[in-house]
Design a protein around this motif. Structure first.
Motif: not given
Length: 202
Positions: A193-197
């Protein structure tokens, strides 16, 4: 199903109608074979461009000397990916700590379509003197005909010196895939999904 070009070794997804930078037939792996014994099945589709990574005749690049003292790029070894770029300067240039100075190579290049020149730091002067390209990696487009200039930044706390005809950076020729962007309100979902950093941990 992924398709592979045996000539330029790049992958595309057949559902996307992607592009290859060569004019040879596209082929796809025999999905029943193992990775170590992959066999290829040639299809009737063909790549739209002329770059072939295994054809040394097509990999010749035109270079124009803008200065008679300019040095042509050289390789440090037979299998080096980068071609060393040399400082085309008349006298030594001092680069003060945390200062950036543009150093010309005295050369202009004519790259093949769907390739670009990436200018990377040389590990020697980067680690020993703290001198590296200010933009980290320079991108030189194939339609650029001006001088290749390297902005050298001094990361150290002492004055760095660039000498005439010193190797200051390395040029790597890289193929790329031209794309078109299509705006969409919906993107396919993934587990990430949008999980980052740092979402995957240290």
């Amino acid at each position: 199903m992924a398709e592979w070009c045996i000539h330029c070794k790049l992958c595309r997804y057949s559902k996307n109608g992607g592009m290859f930078p060569c004019d040879k037939p596209i082929c796809e792996p025999n999905m029943g074979s193992t990775a170590s014994t992959t066999k290829y099945i040639v299809t009737q589709q063909s790549c739209p461009n002329n770059f072939n990574i295994e054809d040394t005749n097509n990999c010749t690049i035109k270079v124009k000397r803008l200065n008679p003292n300019a040095q042509l790029p050289t390789r440090g070894s037979n299998f080096a990916a980068g071609y060393d770029l040399y400082a085309c300067i008349d006298t030594s240039i001092a680069i003060e700590p945390h200062q950036t100075i543009k150093i010309g190579t005295g050369l202009a290049f004519e790259l093949q379509e769907n390739t670009f020149g990436a200018i990377f730091a040389r590990s020697g002067i980067a680690t020993k003197q703290g001198l590296r390209p200010a933009n980290c990696v320079g991108v030189c487009d194939s339609d650029y005909r001006g001088e290749y200039i390297v902005p050298i930044h001094n990361d150290s706390d002492i004055t760095g010196i660039i000498e005439p005809k010193q190797r200051i950076a390395q040029l790597v020729i890289i193929p790329f895939i031209p794309v078109k962007f299509s705006e969409s309100e919906i993107l396919d979902d993934t587990d990430r999904g949008s999980n980052g950093f740092g979402s995957t941990g240290k």
